[in-house]
Design a protein around this motif. Structure first.
Motif, PDB file in Angstrom:
ATOM      1  N   UNK A 144      45.380  48.874  35.606  1.00  0.00           N
ATOM      2  CA  UNK A 144      45.840  48.473  36.934  1.00  0.00           C
ATOM      3  C   UNK A 144      44.737  48.628  37.984  1.00  0.00           C
ATOM      4  N   UNK A 145      44.521  47.563  38.761  1.00  0.00           N
ATOM      5  CA  UNK A 145      43.529  47.593  39.817  1.00  0.00           C
ATOM      6  C   UNK A 145      42.114  47.295  39.367  1.00  0.00           C
ATOM      7  N   UNK A 146      41.901  47.101  38.081  1.00  0.00           N
ATOM      8  CA  UNK A 146      40.553  46.862  37.568  1.00  0.00           C
ATOM      9  C   UNK A 146      40.166  45.401  37.757  1.00  0.00           C
ATOM     10  N   UNK A 147      38.890  45.172  38.057  1.00  0.00           N
ATOM     11  CA  UNK A 147      38.347  43.827  38.184  1.00  0.00           C
ATOM     12  C   UNK A 147      37.509  43.505  36.941  1.00  0.00           C
ATOM     13  N   UNK A 148      37.665  42.287  36.445  1.00  0.00           N
ATOM     14  CA  UNK A 148      36.947  41.856  35.244  1.00  0.00           C
ATOM     15  C   UNK A 148      36.471  40.424  35.442  1.00  0.00           C
ATOM     16  N   UNK A 169      51.467  42.651  28.746  1.00  0.00           N
ATOM     17  CA  UNK A 169      52.014  43.414  29.866  1.00  0.00           C
ATOM     18  C   UNK A 169      51.222  43.317  31.154  1.00  0.00           C
ATOM     19  N   UNK A 170      50.250  42.423  31.210  1.00  0.00           N
ATOM     20  CA  UNK A 170      49.417  42.251  32.394  1.00  0.00           C
ATOM     21  C   UNK A 170      49.678  40.900  33.067  1.00  0.00           C
ATOM     22  N   UNK A 171      50.877  40.379  32.967  1.00  0.00           N
ATOM     23  CA  UNK A 171      51.192  39.054  33.471  1.00  0.00           C
ATOM     24  C   UNK A 171      51.106  38.918  34.975  1.00  0.00           C
ATOM     25  N   UNK A 172      51.177  40.007  35.724  1.00  0.00           N
ATOM     26  CA  UNK A 172      51.088  39.922  37.184  1.00  0.00           C
ATOM     27  C   UNK A 172      49.652  39.948  37.688  1.00  0.00           C
ATOM     28  N   UNK A 173      48.684  39.897  36.778  1.00  0.00           N
ATOM     29  CA  UNK A 173      47.268  39.892  37.167  1.00  0.00           C
ATOM     30  C   UNK A 173      46.917  38.599  37.907  1.00  0.00           C
ATOM     31  N   UNK A 174      46.059  38.728  38.931  1.00  0.00           N
ATOM     32  CA  UNK A 174      45.536  37.566  39.649  1.00  0.00           C
ATOM     33  C   UNK A 174      44.353  36.988  38.883  1.00  0.00           C
ATOM     34  N   UNK A 175      44.292  35.662  38.802  1.00  0.00           N
ATOM     35  CA  UNK A 175      43.207  34.963  38.127  1.00  0.00           C
ATOM     36  C   UNK A 175      42.580  33.954  39.083  1.00  0.00           C
ATOM     37  N   UNK A 209      41.862  40.209  38.591  1.00  0.00           N
ATOM     38  CA  UNK A 209      42.253  41.431  39.282  1.00  0.00           C
ATOM     39  C   UNK A 209      43.527  41.896  38.581  1.00  0.00           C
ATOM     40  N   UNK A 210      43.371  42.916  37.760  1.00  0.00           N
ATOM     41  CA  UNK A 210      44.391  43.276  36.779  1.00  0.00           C
ATOM     42  C   UNK A 210      45.542  44.027  37.434  1.00  0.00           C
ATOM     43  N   UNK A 211      46.758  43.620  37.067  1.00  0.00           N
ATOM     44  CA  UNK A 211      47.969  44.295  37.519  1.00  0.00           C
ATOM     45  C   UNK A 211      49.011  44.188  36.418  1.00  0.00           C
ATOM     46  N   UNK A 212      49.849  45.210  36.322  1.00  0.00           N
ATOM     47  CA  UNK A 212      50.892  45.200  35.299  1.00  0.00           C
ATOM     48  C   UNK A 212      51.068  46.566  34.688  1.00  0.00           C
ATOM     49  N   UNK A 213      51.683  46.584  33.525  1.00  0.00           N
ATOM     50  CA  UNK A 213      52.027  47.862  32.886  1.00  0.00           C
ATOM     51  C   UNK A 213      51.621  47.880  31.413  1.00  0.00           C
ATOM     52  N   UNK A 214      50.530  47.201  31.087  1.00  0.00           N
ATOM     53  CA  UNK A 214      50.048  47.216  29.705  1.00  0.00           C
ATOM     54  C   UNK A 214      49.388  48.529  29.357  1.00  0.00           C
TER      55      UNK A 214
END
Length: 404
Positions: A144-148, A169-175, A209-214
């Motif tokens: 969560x919160x990590x940028x890649x 489980x990271x489906x709410x990540x921004x792309x 920009x990673x978000x979710x519960x993976x």
């Protein structure tokens, strides 16, 4: 491949998406005056025609065709074209690994351009390439919160990454997909992984920009539920103990002998992107399961050797660490593993039977090291109350080979 049978030197010139005109005068001269020019068909097409110049596209597939190409130009000097910085997931790195003398003339990399467009400092994100690799490599970097920044393979990569993130489980990540960076047709589209439906150009970089519960932890001892298994699984408390003694370090290789579900070897590789594992497993169903677990947990490059130790150990590269999770009592296994370790290498052996415990007690007497008995109890319901349920005790022998 050794340095014999390769060109005397390959000058790798980076070229951006804007084409030949963007090169410096010195780089243009290198390219135009080269008797032999290598590159992808797209890159070769960006260079004005030169009478008498031999232009050779990269072989496909590159990995199997490159040695023959190198041998064909042994002792000669060659210029090659590559995208941006040829040492950022580029051909220059591949050539260096093959023992070729390489001189690099870089252009601005796609990573630098993507970072500039997103306004991200170099220390604020990680970079993952999926060029010629499984996209599941991205999962190791997710938290969560990590940028890649993901270096894409082609136009299909963004949709595949979106699907992967959503399933993990990271489906709410921004792309944000940055296309044709540095060219007049540069583009940028943004969205959310779970609802991604945008098209993309063939040349693109994905900013996540990673978000979710993976699953996010790099610490040893992931939940047992993270692994598909048939019961042959090193449980999390014992796994954490083993990895603490195996001490994964960047670039090092682990043999996971009798790998079961592959959990120790997988967490060894999750410790650092350059850590490597060879998992040895005689059961074909378990061997396939190890590969699935490795992919699901972001380390798809884990190598699985299907076979029974000690025979399956023959010819493997020397390890920095070895776990024997099963099969230690088989004749020759322990001796071969002791002899295989590099200087400073670490060996951990687990045993649950009296026979294995006897073997480990003898090894401890003969070689020293540390002998530990590990028992774990967990609270579980007993009627309307709770009580302690013990797991089978495990004997753990740890031994290290001196560095000198």
């Amino acid at each position: 491949m050794s340095a014999t049978g390769v060109p005397a030197e390959v000058v790798v010139v980076g070229i951006g998406a804007e084409g030949f005109a963007s090169l410096s005068p010195s780089s243009q001269s290198l390219v135009l005056e080269a008797p032999v020019l290598w590159g992808g068909s797209r890159h070769l097409g960006l260079v004005p025609p030169v009478s008498g110049q031999e232009r050779v596209p990269w072989p496909s597939p590159l990995s199997s065709g490159l040695p023959s190409l190198l041998a064909s130009y042994a002792g000669r000097r060659v210029v090659a074209l590559a995208s941006g910085d040829p040492l950022v997931s580029g051909i220059a790195t591949t050539l260096l690994d093959l023992g070729v003398s390489v001189r690099v003339v870089p252009a601005v990399s796609s990573v630098a351009l993507a970072r500039a467009r997103m306004g991200w400092s170099s220390s604020s994100h990680s970079v993952v390439t999926v060029v010629g690799r499984s996209i599941s490599t991205v999962l190791r970097e997710c938290a969560p919160g990590r940028r890649v920044l993901v270096l894409s393979s082609d136009a299909s990569t963004p949709a595949a990454v979106a699907e992967l993130l959503t399933s993990a489980g990271w489906g709410s990540s921004s792309m944000t997909v940055l296309g044709d960076l540095g060219s007049p047709s540069e583009s940028s589209v943004s969205g959310v992984a779970s609802s991604w439906s945008e098209s993309a150009p063939a040349l693109n970089v994905i900013a996540l920009e990673v978000a979710g519960s993976g699953l996010a932890s790099w610490a040893p001892g992931l939940p047992d539920s993270a692994y598909e298994n048939d019961g042959q699984l090193t449980k999390r408390d014992l796994r954490a103990s083993a990895l603490a003694r195996l001490m994964p370090a960047p670039g090092q290789l682990l043999w996971d002998v009798g790998a079961g579900a592959g959990s120790v070897g997988i967490e060894w590789m999750r410790a650092h992107p350059t850590c490597r594992t060879i998992a040895i497993e005689s059961n074909s169903e378990r061997a396939a399961r190890i590969a699935r677990n490795a992919s699901a947990l972001g380390v798809p490059d884990l190598q699985v050797v299907e076979g029974r130790a000690p025979d399956a150990l023959a010819g493997l590269p020397a390890p920095d660490a070895i776990l024997i999770g099963g099969g230690a009592t088989r004749e020759g296994v322990l001796d071969i593993c002791l002899a295989a370790l590099k200087p400073g290498g670490r060996l951990v052996v687990h045993g649950v039977t009296l026979e294995t415990e006897t073997l480990l007690a003898r090894a401890y007497a003969d070689h020293g090291g540390a002998l530990t008995r590990i028992g774990v109890e967990t609270a579980e319901p007993i009627g309307t109350f709770s009580g302690w349920t013990p797991a089978r005790a495990v004997t753990q022998w740890t031994w290290s080979l001196p560095t000198g």
